[in-house]
Design an enzyme around this catalytic site. Structure first.
Site, PDB file in Angstrom:
ATOM      1  N   THR A   1      33.002  28.630  78.183  1.00 13.63           N
ATOM      2  CA  THR A   1      33.205  30.006  78.632  1.00 13.63           C
ATOM      3  C   THR A   1      34.680  30.178  78.935  1.00 13.63           C
ATOM      4  O   THR A   1      35.196  29.635  79.916  1.00 13.63           O
ATOM      5  CB  THR A   1      32.360  30.321  79.878  1.00 13.63           C
ATOM      6  OG1 THR A   1      30.975  30.183  79.554  1.00 13.63           O
ATOM      7  CG2 THR A   1      32.615  31.743  80.361  1.00 13.63           C
TER       8      THR A   1
ATOM      9  N   LYS B   1      29.282  36.895  77.007  1.00 15.55           N
ATOM     10  CA  LYS B   1      29.088  35.987  78.144  1.00 15.55           C
ATOM     11  C   LYS B   1      29.610  36.615  79.428  1.00 15.55           C
ATOM     12  O   LYS B   1      29.011  36.454  80.503  1.00 15.55           O
ATOM     13  CB  LYS B   1      29.792  34.651  77.880  1.00 15.55           C
ATOM     14  CG  LYS B   1      29.634  33.631  79.012  1.00 15.55           C
ATOM     15  CD  LYS B   1      28.169  33.257  79.278  1.00 15.55           C
ATOM     16  CE  LYS B   1      28.030  32.295  80.452  1.00 15.55           C
ATOM     17  NZ  LYS B   1      28.488  30.937  80.143  1.00 15.55           N
TER      18      LYS B   1
ATOM     19  N   LYS C   1      35.673  31.240  88.263  1.00 15.67           N
ATOM     20  CA  LYS C   1      36.491  31.185  87.053  1.00 15.67           C
ATOM     21  C   LYS C   1      36.024  32.231  86.051  1.00 15.67           C
ATOM     22  O   LYS C   1      36.828  32.964  85.464  1.00 15.67           O
ATOM     23  CB  LYS C   1      36.410  29.772  86.447  1.00 15.67           C
ATOM     24  CG  LYS C   1      37.265  29.546  85.205  1.00 15.67           C
ATOM     25  CD  LYS C   1      36.487  29.763  83.900  1.00 15.67           C
ATOM     26  CE  LYS C   1      35.455  28.671  83.668  1.00 15.67           C
ATOM     27  NZ  LYS C   1      34.796  28.824  82.332  1.00 15.67           N
TER      28      LYS C   1
END
Length: 290
Positions: A97, A172, A240
């Site tokens: 990701t 995502k 993150k």
């Protein structure tokens, strides 16, 4: 059978690489901690290499699942990076990701070398990786995706192309935005039930099958009610991801007020020492602020 490399053997990559072997592919792995690569090779009758370049040499596919943008650049680029060892016509599939920005940057570099590129972040957590039932969100050309899809099916229950390079990462981010809001709402509901004397288990039994139901509710309510968070997807990693979401929001002019708020709530959890706790630990934050 395809000759394949897998770069990154964390809680996701380790079992994902194993599923490729189980499907009959010849797999060479690379990991920054060599001991983990050696352990994987011994368990799966595979091979390991000391650099991404050596792992990638002669491979038809190179998969990666590392930590962040910088980690991905480090395994792809430079004289010891995977791109230096890949042959023209091979396909690089990134399951990390990361930002759509770094994805497009690396895809352009790969294209100059005749290497295909598919960004394919996953959802489903460690359990999904271990059981081979991940959701894989893909971006890339139709040709590159068609080549890589049978490989990803080794660990993906759903493998879907959503557009050109970068669209997998965008999907995502949408996924993480939904999770952030869901977990905060679930935390508030369970705490209100608890403080009101309502049985949380009974509540979930009633509402989980209706419009309020979600994966988070079904799979996390028991541990949330018990105050157990030493499992699952870490808050540090979620922050993150949410930083990438907020950056994308700024770049596209998309307001993300709930995402920004929940990101700060996760910052509070980090301050509480819960950086490695599961994302459902938002309930612990609520209790701490009562």
């Amino acid at each position: 059978m395809a000759k394949t490399a897998f770069l990154g053997l964390g809680v996701m990559g380790y079992p994902m690489a194993g599923h490729l072997v189980a499907q009959g592919h010849e797999v060479t792995v690379y990991n920054r901690t060599t001991a983990k690569a050696e352990k994987w090779a011994a368990e799966h009758d595979g091979a390991f290499a000391p650099t991404p370049k050596e792992a990638a040499e002669g491979c038809d596919f190179v998969m990666s699942c590392v930590g962040n943008d910088d980690d991905l650049r480090s395994v792809c680029l430079g004289p010891e990076g995977a791109f230096a060892g890949m042959k023209p016509g091979a396909v690089f599939v990134d399951h990390t990701t990361v930002s759509a920005k770094v994805t497009r940057e690396l895809a352009a570099i790969a294209a100059e070398a005749g290497i295909g590129y598919v960004d394919a972040p996953v959802s489903g957590g460690q359990a999904g990786a271990e059981n081979g039932v991940l959701s894989v969100m893909c971006g890339g050309s139709e040709a590159d995706f068609a080549k890589a899809e049978p490989m990803m099916a080794a660990y993906g229950k759903i493998v879907k192309r959503l557009g050109e390079v970068g669209m997998g990462q965008t999907a995502k981010m949408c996924n993480q935005i939904c999770i952030a809001g869901l977990v905060q709402g679930l935390s508030e509901a369970l705490l209100l039930a608890e403080n009101s004397g309502l049985d949380g288990e009974a509540l979930v039994d009633v509402i989980s099958g209706g419009a309020a139901g979600s994966w988070q509710m079904v799979n996390r309510h028991k541990t949330m009610l018990a105050g157990e968070y030493e499992h699952g997807f870490a808050v540090d990693w979620m922050r993150k991801d949410l930083a990438i979401c907020l950056e994308a929001g700024e770049e596209t002019g998309t307001p993300l007020p709930v995402t920004a708020l929940v990101d700060q709530f996760y910052k509070d959890v980090q301050t509480m020492g819960g950086g490695r706790w599961d994302t459902s630990s938002l309930m612990a934050r609520l209790k701490a602020f009562m």
